[in-house]
Design an enzyme around this catalytic site. Structure first.
Site, PDB file in Angstrom:
ATOM      1  N   HIS A  89      -5.820  46.981 -15.570  1.00  0.00           N
ATOM      2  CA  HIS A  89      -6.102  46.557 -14.202  1.00  0.00           C
ATOM      3  C   HIS A  89      -7.465  45.881 -14.151  1.00  0.00           C
ATOM      4  O   HIS A  89      -8.391  46.320 -14.820  1.00  0.00           O
ATOM      5  CB  HIS A  89      -6.118  47.764 -13.256  1.00  0.00           C
ATOM      6  CG  HIS A  89      -6.662  47.426 -11.901  1.00  0.00           C
ATOM      7  ND1 HIS A  89      -5.880  46.876 -10.907  1.00  0.00           N
ATOM      8  CD2 HIS A  89      -7.927  47.491 -11.393  1.00  0.00           C
ATOM      9  CE1 HIS A  89      -6.643  46.636  -9.845  1.00  0.00           C
ATOM     10  NE2 HIS A  89      -7.876  47.003 -10.099  1.00  0.00           N
ATOM     11  N   LYS A 140      -4.631  51.314 -18.218  1.00  0.00           N
ATOM     12  CA  LYS A 140      -3.617  52.188 -17.627  1.00  0.00           C
ATOM     13  C   LYS A 140      -3.046  53.132 -18.692  1.00  0.00           C
ATOM     14  O   LYS A 140      -3.302  52.956 -19.896  1.00  0.00           O
ATOM     15  CB  LYS A 140      -2.518  51.309 -17.014  1.00  0.00           C
ATOM     16  CG  LYS A 140      -3.020  50.373 -15.895  1.00  0.00           C
ATOM     17  CD  LYS A 140      -1.860  49.530 -15.347  1.00  0.00           C
ATOM     18  CE  LYS A 140      -2.350  48.420 -14.440  1.00  0.00           C
ATOM     19  NZ  LYS A 140      -1.233  47.588 -13.931  1.00  0.00           N
ATOM     20  N   GLU A 171     -13.147  49.119  -5.227  1.00  0.00           N
ATOM     21  CA  GLU A 171     -12.568  49.874  -6.350  1.00  0.00           C
ATOM     22  C   GLU A 171     -13.648  50.623  -7.139  1.00  0.00           C
ATOM     23  O   GLU A 171     -13.432  51.760  -7.555  1.00  0.00           O
ATOM     24  CB  GLU A 171     -11.769  48.931  -7.255  1.00  0.00           C
ATOM     25  CG  GLU A 171     -10.489  48.452  -6.555  1.00  0.00           C
ATOM     26  CD  GLU A 171      -9.710  47.382  -7.295  1.00  0.00           C
ATOM     27  OE1 GLU A 171      -8.618  47.032  -6.829  1.00  0.00           O
ATOM     28  OE2 GLU A 171     -10.179  46.887  -8.343  1.00  0.00           O
ATOM     29  N   ARG A 209      -2.963  40.759 -21.731  1.00  0.00           N
ATOM     30  CA  ARG A 209      -1.548  41.011 -21.454  1.00  0.00           C
ATOM     31  C   ARG A 209      -0.643  40.113 -22.291  1.00  0.00           C
ATOM     32  O   ARG A 209       0.436  40.536 -22.718  1.00  0.00           O
ATOM     33  CB  ARG A 209      -1.270  40.823 -19.960  1.00  0.00           C
ATOM     34  CG  ARG A 209      -1.805  41.970 -19.090  1.00  0.00           C
ATOM     35  CD  ARG A 209      -1.740  41.612 -17.621  1.00  0.00           C
ATOM     36  NE  ARG A 209      -2.118  42.720 -16.743  1.00  0.00           N
ATOM     37  CZ  ARG A 209      -2.443  42.578 -15.467  1.00  0.00           C
ATOM     38  NH1 ARG A 209      -2.454  41.361 -14.913  1.00  0.00           N
ATOM     39  NH2 ARG A 209      -2.757  43.623 -14.732  1.00  0.00           N
ATOM     40  N   ARG A 225     -10.453  38.541 -15.060  1.00  0.00           N
ATOM     41  CA  ARG A 225      -9.024  38.317 -14.784  1.00  0.00           C
ATOM     42  C   ARG A 225      -8.437  37.309 -15.773  1.00  0.00           C
ATOM     43  O   ARG A 225      -7.264  37.399 -16.131  1.00  0.00           O
ATOM     44  CB  ARG A 225      -8.835  37.819 -13.353  1.00  0.00           C
ATOM     45  CG  ARG A 225      -9.261  38.810 -12.266  1.00  0.00           C
ATOM     46  CD  ARG A 225      -8.182  39.778 -11.893  1.00  0.00           C
ATOM     47  NE  ARG A 225      -7.015  39.135 -11.315  1.00  0.00           N
ATOM     48  CZ  ARG A 225      -5.970  39.802 -10.798  1.00  0.00           C
ATOM     49  NH1 ARG A 225      -5.975  41.124 -10.771  1.00  0.00           N
ATOM     50  NH2 ARG A 225      -4.940  39.159 -10.316  1.00  0.00           N
ATOM     51  N   PHE A 284       8.154  48.213  -5.588  1.00  0.00           N
ATOM     52  CA  PHE A 284       7.750  48.898  -6.812  1.00  0.00           C
ATOM     53  C   PHE A 284       6.584  49.864  -6.613  1.00  0.00           C
ATOM     54  O   PHE A 284       6.103  50.473  -7.558  1.00  0.00           O
ATOM     55  CB  PHE A 284       7.395  47.867  -7.903  1.00  0.00           C
ATOM     56  CG  PHE A 284       6.340  46.861  -7.478  1.00  0.00           C
ATOM     57  CD1 PHE A 284       4.997  47.169  -7.555  1.00  0.00           C
ATOM     58  CD2 PHE A 284       6.718  45.611  -6.996  1.00  0.00           C
ATOM     59  CE1 PHE A 284       4.028  46.247  -7.167  1.00  0.00           C
ATOM     60  CE2 PHE A 284       5.740  44.685  -6.606  1.00  0.00           C
ATOM     61  CZ  PHE A 284       4.399  45.004  -6.689  1.00  0.00           C
ATOM     62  N   ASN A 324       1.859  46.669 -17.967  1.00  0.00           N
ATOM     63  CA  ASN A 324       0.966  45.567 -18.363  1.00  0.00           C
ATOM     64  C   ASN A 324      -0.442  46.026 -18.738  1.00  0.00           C
ATOM     65  O   ASN A 324      -1.370  45.236 -18.776  1.00  0.00           O
ATOM     66  CB  ASN A 324       0.975  44.459 -17.307  1.00  0.00           C
ATOM     67  CG  ASN A 324       0.434  44.912 -15.967  1.00  0.00           C
ATOM     68  OD1 ASN A 324      -0.062  46.035 -15.834  1.00  0.00           O
ATOM     69  ND2 ASN A 324       0.498  44.050 -14.962  1.00  0.00           N
ATOM     70  N   TYR A 361      -3.911  51.445  -4.959  1.00  0.00           N
ATOM     71  CA  TYR A 361      -2.965  50.333  -4.796  1.00  0.00           C
ATOM     72  C   TYR A 361      -2.496  50.159  -3.342  1.00  0.00           C
ATOM     73  O   TYR A 361      -1.440  49.580  -3.111  1.00  0.00           O
ATOM     74  CB  TYR A 361      -1.750  50.559  -5.705  1.00  0.00           C
ATOM     75  CG  TYR A 361      -1.947  50.136  -7.142  1.00  0.00           C
ATOM     76  CD1 TYR A 361      -2.405  48.850  -7.473  1.00  0.00           C
ATOM     77  CD2 TYR A 361      -1.645  51.001  -8.188  1.00  0.00           C
ATOM     78  CE1 TYR A 361      -2.568  48.458  -8.800  1.00  0.00           C
ATOM     79  CE2 TYR A 361      -1.817  50.604  -9.525  1.00  0.00           C
ATOM     80  CZ  TYR A 361      -2.270  49.330  -9.812  1.00  0.00           C
ATOM     81  OH  TYR A 361      -2.422  48.928 -11.119  1.00  0.00           O
TER      82      TYR A 361
HETATM   83  P1  DAT Z   1      -2.549  42.620 -10.964  1.00  0.00           P
HETATM   84  O1  DAT Z   1      -2.507  43.936 -11.698  1.00  0.00           O
HETATM   85  O2  DAT Z   1      -2.409  41.463 -11.915  1.00  0.00           O
HETATM   86  O3  DAT Z   1      -3.731  42.490 -10.051  1.00  0.00           O
HETATM   87  P2  DAT Z   1      -0.964  43.096  -8.563  1.00  0.00           P
HETATM   88  O4  DAT Z   1      -2.240  43.567  -7.945  1.00  0.00           O
HETATM   89  O5  DAT Z   1      -0.176  42.052  -7.834  1.00  0.00           O
HETATM   90  O6  DAT Z   1      -1.233  42.544 -10.052  1.00  0.00           O
HETATM   91  O7  DAT Z   1      -0.001  44.325  -8.839  1.00  0.00           O
HETATM   92  C1  DAT Z   1      -0.524  45.541  -9.305  1.00  0.00           C
HETATM   93  C2  DAT Z   1       0.385  46.074 -10.378  1.00  0.00           C
HETATM   94  O8  DAT Z   1       1.680  46.319  -9.815  1.00  0.00           O
HETATM   95  C3  DAT Z   1       0.649  45.119 -11.526  1.00  0.00           C
HETATM   96  O9  DAT Z   1      -0.371  45.151 -12.504  1.00  0.00           O
HETATM   97  C4  DAT Z   1       1.937  45.632 -12.069  1.00  0.00           C
HETATM   98  C5  DAT Z   1       2.670  46.095 -10.814  1.00  0.00           C
HETATM   99  N1  DAT Z   1       3.575  45.045 -10.342  1.00  0.00           N
HETATM  100  C6  DAT Z   1       3.223  43.890  -9.745  1.00  0.00           C
HETATM  101  N2  DAT Z   1       4.302  43.145  -9.448  1.00  0.00           N
HETATM  102  C7  DAT Z   1       5.373  43.862  -9.894  1.00  0.00           C
HETATM  103  C8  DAT Z   1       6.764  43.654  -9.902  1.00  0.00           C
HETATM  104  N3  DAT Z   1       7.300  42.552  -9.381  1.00  0.00           N
HETATM  105  N4  DAT Z   1       7.548  44.615 -10.439  1.00  0.00           N
HETATM  106  C9  DAT Z   1       7.020  45.727 -10.959  1.00  0.00           C
HETATM  107  N5  DAT Z   1       5.710  46.003 -10.981  1.00  0.00           N
HETATM  108  C10 DAT Z   1       4.895  45.079 -10.460  1.00  0.00           C
HETATM  109 MG    MG Z   2      -4.211  43.488  -8.303  1.00  0.00          MG
END
Ligand code: DAT
Ligand code: MG
Length: 151
Positions: free
Chosen positions: A117, A11, A128, A104, A87, A59, A114, A51
């Site tokens: 992705h 990212k 994707e 991370r 992952r 968020f 973080n 997303y």
């Molecule tokens: P991941 O990236 O581990 O697959 P995700 O798909 O649940 O996680 O979420 C996508 C992204 O959204 C994640 O990398 C960071 C952001 N995100 C997730 N949960 C969040 C939260 N509670 N507050 C802020 N950003 C968040």
């Molecule tokens: Mg995800």
């Protein structure tokens, strides 16, 4: 070796912080094969598509602003079990909870920044990869390391 592929993206925070080589090296040294790579600044609309599963989360808007705020290094990595184990290399979503030794855990501090992705399953990986890459951008080639990695 199985032709399992996953979509991995560094990212804008990871790119700006100079972590491209560090992150690529972790996938490369593990034994995965790089089959596609490009640096792009996604539009906000593109980020929203990427997303879309999170569109009802509070968020979501900030997340899409962030993903489209600068260059993203988009990649496809191939190898046996790469979706799930990729992952594991990345670590859990919130860096506060990620284990040391994960990307991370070692390199990020808060969930909103973080740095990386990774696809979360076979179907998301397929979708994707198709969203971020044209089929012609996926490079199939024989890796000489494969016989040593897989026996
Ligand atoms: P991941 O990236 O581990 O697959 P995700 O798909 O649940 O996680 O979420 C996508 C992204 O959204 C994640 O990398 C960071 C952001 N995100 C997730 N949960 C969040 C939260 N509670 N507050 C802020 N950003 C968040
Ligand atoms: Mg995800």
């Amino acid at each position: 070796a199985e032709l399992e592929r996953t979509f991995i993206a560094i990212k804008p925070d990871g790119v700006q912080r100079g972590l491209i080589a560090e992150i690529i090296s972790r996938f490369e040294r593990k034994g995965y094969k790089l089959v596609a790579i490009k640096l792009i600044v996604p539009s906000k609309e593109f980020a929203q598509t990427h997303y879309h599963d999170l569109k009802d989360r509070p968020f979501f808007n900030g997340l899409c602003d962030f993903l489209s705020s600068g260059p993203v290094l988009a990649m496809v990595w191939e190898g046996e079990g790469v979706i799930k184990y990729g992952r594991k290399l990345i670590g859990t979503t919130d860096p506060q909870k990620s284990e040391p030794g994960t990307i991370r855990g070692d390199l990020a501090v808060v969930v909103g920044r973080n740095i990386i992705h990774g696809s979360d399953g076979p179907e998301t990986a397929r979708n994707e990869i198709a969203l971020w890459f044209e089929p012609s951008e996926l490079v199939s080639y024989a890796s000489n390391a494969e016989k040593w990695l897989y026996g």
